[in-house]
Design a protein around this motif. Structure first.
Motif, PDB file in Angstrom:
ATOM      1  N   MET A   1    -112.984  56.534  -4.530  1.00 50.38           N
ATOM      2  CA  MET A   1    -114.364  56.327  -4.952  1.00 50.38           C
ATOM      3  C   MET A   1    -115.275  56.770  -3.803  1.00 50.38           C
ATOM      4  O   MET A   1    -115.270  56.165  -2.735  1.00 50.38           O
ATOM      5  CB  MET A   1    -114.563  54.841  -5.281  1.00 50.38           C
ATOM      6  CG  MET A   1    -115.894  54.495  -5.859  1.00 50.38           C
ATOM      7  SD  MET A   1    -115.915  52.725  -6.297  1.00 50.38           S
ATOM      8  CE  MET A   1    -117.663  52.517  -6.578  1.00 50.38           C
ATOM      9  N   ARG A   2    -115.978  57.829  -4.087  1.00 49.16           N
ATOM     10  CA  ARG A   2    -116.723  58.512  -3.032  1.00 49.16           C
ATOM     11  C   ARG A   2    -117.783  57.627  -2.357  1.00 49.16           C
ATOM     12  O   ARG A   2    -117.923  57.617  -1.128  1.00 49.16           O
ATOM     13  CB  ARG A   2    -117.380  59.734  -3.660  1.00 49.16           C
ATOM     14  CG  ARG A   2    -117.996  60.640  -2.663  1.00 49.16           C
ATOM     15  CD  ARG A   2    -118.575  61.808  -3.399  1.00 49.16           C
ATOM     16  NE  ARG A   2    -119.197  62.733  -2.478  1.00 49.16           N
ATOM     17  CZ  ARG A   2    -119.755  63.875  -2.877  1.00 49.16           C
ATOM     18  NH1 ARG A   2    -119.745  64.196  -4.151  1.00 49.16           N
ATOM     19  NH2 ARG A   2    -120.315  64.655  -1.998  1.00 49.16           N
ATOM     20  N   GLU A   3    -118.530  56.907  -3.191  1.00 50.53           N
ATOM     21  CA  GLU A   3    -119.600  56.034  -2.668  1.00 50.53           C
ATOM     22  C   GLU A   3    -119.026  55.003  -1.677  1.00 50.53           C
ATOM     23  O   GLU A   3    -119.633  54.680  -0.654  1.00 50.53           O
ATOM     24  CB  GLU A   3    -120.234  55.337  -3.880  1.00 50.53           C
ATOM     25  CG  GLU A   3    -121.392  54.434  -3.597  1.00 50.53           C
ATOM     26  CD  GLU A   3    -121.872  53.699  -4.870  1.00 50.53           C
ATOM     27  OE1 GLU A   3    -121.330  53.943  -5.981  1.00 50.53           O
ATOM     28  OE2 GLU A   3    -122.778  52.867  -4.731  1.00 50.53           O
ATOM     29  N   LEU A   4    -117.854  54.490  -2.012  1.00 48.11           N
ATOM     30  CA  LEU A   4    -117.195  53.503  -1.151  1.00 48.11           C
ATOM     31  C   LEU A   4    -116.722  54.147   0.154  1.00 48.11           C
ATOM     32  O   LEU A   4    -116.906  53.599   1.246  1.00 48.11           O
ATOM     33  CB  LEU A   4    -116.033  52.857  -1.910  1.00 48.11           C
ATOM     34  CG  LEU A   4    -115.146  51.902  -1.117  1.00 48.11           C
ATOM     35  CD1 LEU A   4    -115.925  50.680  -0.620  1.00 48.11           C
ATOM     36  CD2 LEU A   4    -113.951  51.452  -1.975  1.00 48.11           C
ATOM     37  N   GLU A   5    -116.114  55.316   0.046  1.00 51.03           N
ATOM     38  CA  GLU A   5    -115.646  56.008   1.261  1.00 51.03           C
ATOM     39  C   GLU A   5    -116.821  56.318   2.184  1.00 51.03           C
ATOM     40  O   GLU A   5    -116.735  56.152   3.405  1.00 51.03           O
ATOM     41  CB  GLU A   5    -114.904  57.300   0.896  1.00 51.03           C
ATOM     42  CG  GLU A   5    -113.570  57.027   0.232  1.00 51.03           C
ATOM     43  CD  GLU A   5    -112.760  58.294  -0.024  1.00 51.03           C
ATOM     44  OE1 GLU A   5    -113.302  59.402   0.139  1.00 51.03           O
ATOM     45  OE2 GLU A   5    -111.578  58.148  -0.406  1.00 51.03           O
TER      46      GLU A   5
ATOM     47  N   ALA B   1    -120.700  48.619  -8.765  1.00 51.83           N
ATOM     48  CA  ALA B   1    -120.060  49.914  -9.000  1.00 51.83           C
ATOM     49  C   ALA B   1    -118.538  49.795  -8.885  1.00 51.83           C
ATOM     50  O   ALA B   1    -117.790  50.419  -9.654  1.00 51.83           O
ATOM     51  CB  ALA B   1    -120.598  50.945  -8.002  1.00 51.83           C
ATOM     52  N   ILE B   2    -118.080  48.975  -7.971  1.00 52.09           N
ATOM     53  CA  ILE B   2    -116.637  48.733  -7.809  1.00 52.09           C
ATOM     54  C   ILE B   2    -116.082  48.037  -9.062  1.00 52.09           C
ATOM     55  O   ILE B   2    -115.031  48.427  -9.592  1.00 52.09           O
ATOM     56  CB  ILE B   2    -116.387  47.910  -6.521  1.00 52.09           C
ATOM     57  CG1 ILE B   2    -116.539  48.842  -5.296  1.00 52.09           C
ATOM     58  CG2 ILE B   2    -115.031  47.209  -6.528  1.00 52.09           C
ATOM     59  CD1 ILE B   2    -116.623  48.123  -3.957  1.00 52.09           C
TER      60      ILE B   2
ATOM     61  N   ARG C   1    -115.773  50.479 -11.853  1.00 52.51           N
ATOM     62  CA  ARG C   1    -114.620  51.365 -11.695  1.00 52.51           C
ATOM     63  C   ARG C   1    -113.321  50.668 -12.110  1.00 52.51           C
ATOM     64  O   ARG C   1    -112.511  51.219 -12.866  1.00 52.51           O
ATOM     65  CB  ARG C   1    -114.519  51.859 -10.242  1.00 52.51           C
ATOM     66  CG  ARG C   1    -113.365  52.805  -9.971  1.00 52.51           C
ATOM     67  CD  ARG C   1    -113.355  53.991 -10.938  1.00 52.51           C
ATOM     68  NE  ARG C   1    -114.594  54.708 -10.879  1.00 52.51           N
ATOM     69  CZ  ARG C   1    -114.791  55.807 -10.135  1.00 52.51           C
ATOM     70  NH1 ARG C   1    -113.822  56.307  -9.438  1.00 52.51           N
ATOM     71  NH2 ARG C   1    -115.964  56.396 -10.109  1.00 52.51           N
TER      72      ARG C   1
ATOM     73  N   GLU D   1    -104.106  50.338  -8.264  1.00 52.10           N
ATOM     74  CA  GLU D   1    -105.287  51.212  -8.211  1.00 52.10           C
ATOM     75  C   GLU D   1    -106.124  50.789  -7.002  1.00 52.10           C
ATOM     76  O   GLU D   1    -106.688  49.694  -6.980  1.00 52.10           O
ATOM     77  CB  GLU D   1    -106.133  51.060  -9.483  1.00 52.10           C
ATOM     78  CG  GLU D   1    -105.415  51.465 -10.766  1.00 52.10           C
ATOM     79  CD  GLU D   1    -105.263  52.983 -10.930  1.00 52.10           C
ATOM     80  OE1 GLU D   1    -105.799  53.747 -10.091  1.00 52.10           O
ATOM     81  OE2 GLU D   1    -104.595  53.377 -11.904  1.00 52.10           O
TER      82      GLU D   1
ATOM     83  N   LEU E   1    -109.355  51.797  -4.519  1.00 52.94           N
ATOM     84  CA  LEU E   1    -110.553  52.637  -4.605  1.00 52.94           C
ATOM     85  C   LEU E   1    -110.798  53.444  -3.342  1.00 52.94           C
ATOM     86  O   LEU E   1    -111.428  54.489  -3.381  1.00 52.94           O
ATOM     87  CB  LEU E   1    -111.767  51.774  -4.952  1.00 52.94           C
ATOM     88  CG  LEU E   1    -111.634  50.981  -6.260  1.00 52.94           C
ATOM     89  CD1 LEU E   1    -112.954  50.312  -6.605  1.00 52.94           C
ATOM     90  CD2 LEU E   1    -111.142  51.854  -7.410  1.00 52.94           C
TER      91      LEU E   1
ATOM     92  N   GLN F   1    -112.214  61.483  -2.099  1.00 54.24           N
ATOM     93  CA  GLN F   1    -112.487  61.443  -3.536  1.00 54.24           C
ATOM     94  C   GLN F   1    -113.773  62.216  -3.823  1.00 54.24           C
ATOM     95  O   GLN F   1    -114.650  62.281  -2.981  1.00 54.24           O
ATOM     96  CB  GLN F   1    -112.681  60.002  -3.996  1.00 54.24           C
ATOM     97  CG  GLN F   1    -111.557  59.073  -3.576  1.00 54.24           C
ATOM     98  CD  GLN F   1    -110.351  59.178  -4.473  1.00 54.24           C
ATOM     99  OE1 GLN F   1    -110.483  59.063  -5.683  1.00 54.24           O
ATOM    100  NE2 GLN F   1    -109.195  59.423  -3.891  1.00 54.24           N
TER     101      GLN F   1
ATOM    102  N   ASP G   1    -115.661  61.760  -6.823  1.00 51.47           N
ATOM    103  CA  ASP G   1    -116.389  61.244  -7.979  1.00 51.47           C
ATOM    104  C   ASP G   1    -117.263  60.069  -7.573  1.00 51.47           C
ATOM    105  O   ASP G   1    -117.275  59.673  -6.423  1.00 51.47           O
ATOM    106  CB  ASP G   1    -115.405  60.811  -9.081  1.00 51.47           C
ATOM    107  CG  ASP G   1    -114.259  59.984  -8.520  1.00 51.47           C
ATOM    108  OD1 ASP G   1    -114.284  59.630  -7.321  1.00 51.47           O
ATOM    109  OD2 ASP G   1    -113.341  59.678  -9.282  1.00 51.47           O
TER     110      ASP G   1
END
Ligand code: G4P
Ligand code: NA
Ligand code: NA
Length: 194
Positions: A1-5, A37-38, A41, A173, A175, A192, A194
């Motif tokens: 998960m791009r936002e998290l990274e 958002a998490i 997902r 899974e 993130l 990621q 997305d």
């Protein structure tokens, strides 16, 4: 998960001993938009699994677990941690060793809130050695319920927990997957997009 990274890169702090501090958005101050958002997902990933309950451990698992339960419209149960226990008749209990804190806790879930008809999604903030998840799996086993999978916010892929879960044939899974925290740098297993 791009936002998290991206958030881990910008606000995470690498401490000695391969520990990633994320107190700015997950473990002390909580960013509700990121947690939402998490939850979205995880809800999307497990949309076809007829989840009836989310199971986590206090305290840091609660925020992502509640956001997932919100979006799957199912209750969230957090296992409680205890140093010692006397009366346990109405509780499922499991032992959880913490390698980072060198402590041993019992975690408990009331028999009232889970049953054999449940299809459970286990959620936690970090996966390192896997002790917390294995404690929850032990409780799931005692309750004879179905575990549909495990959802982790931040997996430390260089520690043994992830592989141990997958070796049991359980769907995992994560993130964000961290390959290394060497030299104070966060490196992800796969970036990621997305
Ligand atoms: P594990 O076997 O459950 O994977 O965890 P381990 O005993 O290795 O770690 C003990 C505690 O430290 C767990 O939280 C775990 O989530 C957390 N942890 C492990 N590695 C890191 C890390 O790199 N950064 C951070 N911030 N935490 C890490 P806990 O104490 O059980 O839970 P909580 O009260 O914080 O929810
Ligand atoms: Na945790
Ligand atoms: Na934690």
């Amino acid at each position: 998960m791009r936002e998290l990274e991206q958030r881990i890169k910008s606000d995470g702090v690498v401490l000695s001993g391969d520990v990633l501090k994320v107190d700015q958005f997950l473990n002390h101050q909580v960013d509700p938009d990121l947690m939402f958002a998490i939850g979205q997902r995880f809800a999307h990933l497990f949309a076809d699994n007829q989840i009836t309950k989310i199971l986590t451990v206090e305290s840091s698992g609660i925020a992502p677990a509640v956001m997932t339960g919100l979006q799957l419209h199912v209750p969230v149960i957090f296992a409680r941690k205890h140093k010692s226990l006397t009366l346990t008749d109405d509780l499922y209990t499991a032992d959880v060793k913490s390698f980072t804190k060198q402590t041993q806790n019992k975690i408990t879930v009331s028999k009232k809130y889970i049953s054999a008809d449940d299809h459970v999604l286990i959620i936690d903030d970090f996966l390192a050695n896997g002790q917390a998840v294995f404690g929850l799996l032990e409780i799931a086993n005692q309750a004879d319920l179905k575990v549909e999978g495990v959802g982790i916010v931040i997996e430390k892929s260089f520690q043994p927990g992830a592989q141990k879960i997958k070796d049991q044939g359980i769907r995992l899974e994560s993130l964000a997957k961290i390959k290394s925290l060497a030299n104070g740098q966060v490196t992800f297993v796969t970036e990621q997009h997305d």
